[in-house]
Motif scaffolding. Sequence first.
Motif, PDB file in Angstrom:
ATOM      1  N   MET A 102       0.835  -1.199   0.000  1.00 22.20           N
ATOM      2  CA  MET A 102       0.000   0.000   0.000  1.00 22.20           C
ATOM      3  C   MET A 102       0.874   1.255   0.000  1.00 22.20           C
ATOM      4  SD  MET A 102      -3.265  -1.035   2.425  1.00 22.20           S
ATOM      5  CE  MET A 102      -2.355  -0.671   3.897  1.00 22.20           C
ATOM      6  N   VAL A 103       1.970   1.215   0.751  1.00 18.91           N
ATOM      7  CA  VAL A 103       2.891   2.353   0.779  1.00 18.91           C
ATOM      8  C   VAL A 103       3.545   2.516  -0.588  1.00 18.91           C
ATOM      9  CG1 VAL A 103       4.989   3.275   1.835  1.00 18.91           C
ATOM     10  CG2 VAL A 103       3.280   2.135   3.256  1.00 18.91           C
ATOM     11  N   HIS A 104       3.930   1.405  -1.212  1.00 18.44           N
ATOM     12  CA  HIS A 104       4.514   1.482  -2.556  1.00 18.44           C
ATOM     13  C   HIS A 104       3.555   2.184  -3.512  1.00 18.44           C
ATOM     14  CE1 HIS A 104       7.427  -2.165  -1.997  1.00 18.44           C
ATOM     15  NE2 HIS A 104       7.842  -1.078  -1.393  1.00 18.44           N
ATOM     16  N   ARG A 105       2.295   1.815  -3.475  1.00 18.19           N
ATOM     17  CA  ARG A 105       1.310   2.442  -4.376  1.00 18.19           C
ATOM     18  C   ARG A 105       1.203   3.938  -4.110  1.00 18.19           C
ATOM     19  NH1 ARG A 105      -1.112  -2.511  -3.919  1.00 18.19           N
ATOM     20  NH2 ARG A 105      -2.421  -1.973  -2.138  1.00 18.19           N
ATOM     21  N   GLU A 106       1.176   4.310  -2.846  1.00 15.24           N
ATOM     22  CA  GLU A 106       1.105   5.742  -2.503  1.00 15.24           C
ATOM     23  C   GLU A 106       2.336   6.483  -3.006  1.00 15.24           C
ATOM     24  OE1 GLU A 106      -1.457   7.428  -1.189  1.00 15.24           O
ATOM     25  OE2 GLU A 106      -2.653   5.607  -1.064  1.00 15.24           O
ATOM     26  N   LEU A 107       3.508   5.887  -2.830  1.00 13.68           N
ATOM     27  CA  LEU A 107       4.747   6.515  -3.303  1.00 13.68           C
ATOM     28  C   LEU A 107       4.757   6.637  -4.824  1.00 13.68           C
ATOM     29  CD1 LEU A 107       7.374   4.765  -0.992  1.00 13.68           C
ATOM     30  CD2 LEU A 107       6.694   7.179  -0.929  1.00 13.68           C
ATOM     31  N   GLU A 108       4.228   5.647  -5.498  1.00 13.28           N
ATOM     32  CA  GLU A 108       4.215   5.667  -6.961  1.00 13.28           C
ATOM     33  C   GLU A 108       3.173   6.630  -7.520  1.00 13.28           C
ATOM     34  OE1 GLU A 108       5.766   1.214  -8.050  1.00 13.28           O
ATOM     35  OE2 GLU A 108       3.674   1.437  -7.447  1.00 13.28           O
ATOM     36  N   ASP A 109       2.106   6.890  -6.775  1.00  9.18           N
ATOM     37  CA  ASP A 109       1.034   7.756  -7.257  1.00  9.18           C
ATOM     38  C   ASP A 109       1.220   9.226  -6.903  1.00  9.18           C
ATOM     39  OD1 ASP A 109      -0.284   5.661  -8.457  1.00  9.18           O
ATOM     40  OD2 ASP A 109      -1.663   5.335  -6.791  1.00  9.18           O
ATOM     41  N   CYS A 157      11.700  -0.364  -0.111  1.00 10.37           N
ATOM     42  CA  CYS A 157      11.527   0.063  -1.504  1.00 10.37           C
ATOM     43  C   CYS A 157      12.511  -0.654  -2.430  1.00 10.37           C
ATOM     44  CB  CYS A 157      11.665   1.577  -1.614  1.00 10.37           C
ATOM     45  SG  CYS A 157      10.237   2.440  -0.916  1.00 10.37           S
ATOM     46  N   GLN A 158      13.310  -1.547  -1.875  1.00 10.93           N
ATOM     47  CA  GLN A 158      14.206  -2.372  -2.691  1.00 10.93           C
ATOM     48  C   GLN A 158      13.405  -3.112  -3.771  1.00 10.93           C
ATOM     49  OE1 GLN A 158      17.486  -2.406  -2.486  1.00 10.93           O
ATOM     50  NE2 GLN A 158      17.956  -4.093  -3.866  1.00 10.93           N
ATOM     51  N   ALA A 159      12.188  -3.509  -3.434  1.00  9.02           N
ATOM     52  CA  ALA A 159      11.332  -4.198  -4.408  1.00  9.02           C
ATOM     53  C   ALA A 159      11.053  -3.303  -5.613  1.00  9.02           C
ATOM     54  CB  ALA A 159      10.028  -4.622  -3.747  1.00  9.02           C
ATOM     55  N   LEU A 160      10.919  -2.008  -5.397  1.00 11.35           N
ATOM     56  CA  LEU A 160      10.689  -1.079  -6.505  1.00 11.35           C
ATOM     57  C   LEU A 160      11.943  -0.940  -7.354  1.00 11.35           C
ATOM     58  CD1 LEU A 160       8.621   1.650  -4.631  1.00 11.35           C
ATOM     59  CD2 LEU A 160       7.804  -0.333  -5.925  1.00 11.35           C
ATOM     60  N   TRP A 161      13.101  -0.982  -6.713  1.00 11.49           N
ATOM     61  CA  TRP A 161      14.371  -0.945  -7.451  1.00 11.49           C
ATOM     62  C   TRP A 161      14.482  -2.185  -8.339  1.00 11.49           C
ATOM     63  CZ3 TRP A 161      18.466  -4.375  -7.495  1.00 11.49           C
ATOM     64  CH2 TRP A 161      19.597  -3.961  -8.208  1.00 11.49           C
ATOM     65  N   ILE A 214      12.190   5.476   9.134  1.00  3.90           N
ATOM     66  CA  ILE A 214      12.267   5.972   7.754  1.00  3.90           C
ATOM     67  C   ILE A 214      13.195   5.074   6.935  1.00  3.90           C
ATOM     68  CG2 ILE A 214      13.039   7.878   6.283  1.00  3.90           C
ATOM     69  CD1 ILE A 214      10.440   8.528   7.641  1.00  3.90           C
ATOM     70  N   LYS A 215      14.316   4.674   7.521  1.00  5.37           N
ATOM     71  CA  LYS A 215      15.248   3.802   6.804  1.00  5.37           C
ATOM     72  C   LYS A 215      14.609   2.462   6.478  1.00  5.37           C
ATOM     73  CE  LYS A 215      19.395   2.882   5.138  1.00  5.37           C
ATOM     74  NZ  LYS A 215      19.230   1.636   4.424  1.00  5.37           N
ATOM     75  N   ALA A 216      13.807   1.924   7.385  1.00  4.78           N
ATOM     76  CA  ALA A 216      13.112   0.656   7.112  1.00  4.78           C
ATOM     77  C   ALA A 216      12.158   0.822   5.933  1.00  4.78           C
ATOM     78  CB  ALA A 216      12.363   0.183   8.352  1.00  4.78           C
ATOM     79  N   MET A 217      11.434   1.933   5.882  1.00  3.10           N
ATOM     80  CA  MET A 217      10.545   2.184   4.752  1.00  3.10           C
ATOM     81  C   MET A 217      11.340   2.265   3.456  1.00  3.10           C
ATOM     82  SD  MET A 217       9.188   4.721   2.494  1.00  3.10           S
ATOM     83  CE  MET A 217       9.873   6.200   3.163  1.00  3.10           C
ATOM     84  N   ILE A 218      12.465   2.987   3.495  1.00  2.20           N
ATOM     85  CA  ILE A 218      13.310   3.103   2.307  1.00  2.20           C
ATOM     86  C   ILE A 218      13.859   1.738   1.903  1.00  2.20           C
ATOM     87  CG2 ILE A 218      15.500   4.052   1.456  1.00  2.20           C
ATOM     88  CD1 ILE A 218      14.849   6.581   3.171  1.00  2.20           C
TER      89      ILE A 218
END
Length: 126
Positions: free
Chosen positions: A3-10, A36-40, A29-33
């Motif tokens: 859900m966070v990935h979708r929000e970041l992408e939108d 995002c390895q999956a997005l990379w 914040i670092k854990a959230m970042i």
Amino acid sequence: MQMVHRELEDADRIVLASPIQFMGVTAQIKAMIDHCQALWVRKCVLKLPPSGNRQERKGLFISAGGRRIANLFEPALATLKTLFRILDITYAGALLFRNMDEKGAIAKHPDALRQAFLAGQKLVEE
């Protein structure tokens, strides 16, 4: 995290704020970042087309740290700029406040609130 990935992408604008702890962003914040390895992987390994909002996207970083050293924010900025690059977000700048070690110190800064307002206004208007 999906859900966070979708929000970041939108999102067309992102403001990430974190105090500096041991020369970096907070663990949360670092854990959230890190998640995002999956997005990379999706972008750089699988070469999948980007999803979400594709208009120009911009991001701003706001941070405060207790020390006065010149490179206080450099490790955090490197991490943040990498995240923005992976998310196809243009780095629009940062508000960085040194010597904010005691409780309420930012409230005593003569110009911090005004700088934050103007940075947010500029981010939205561009």
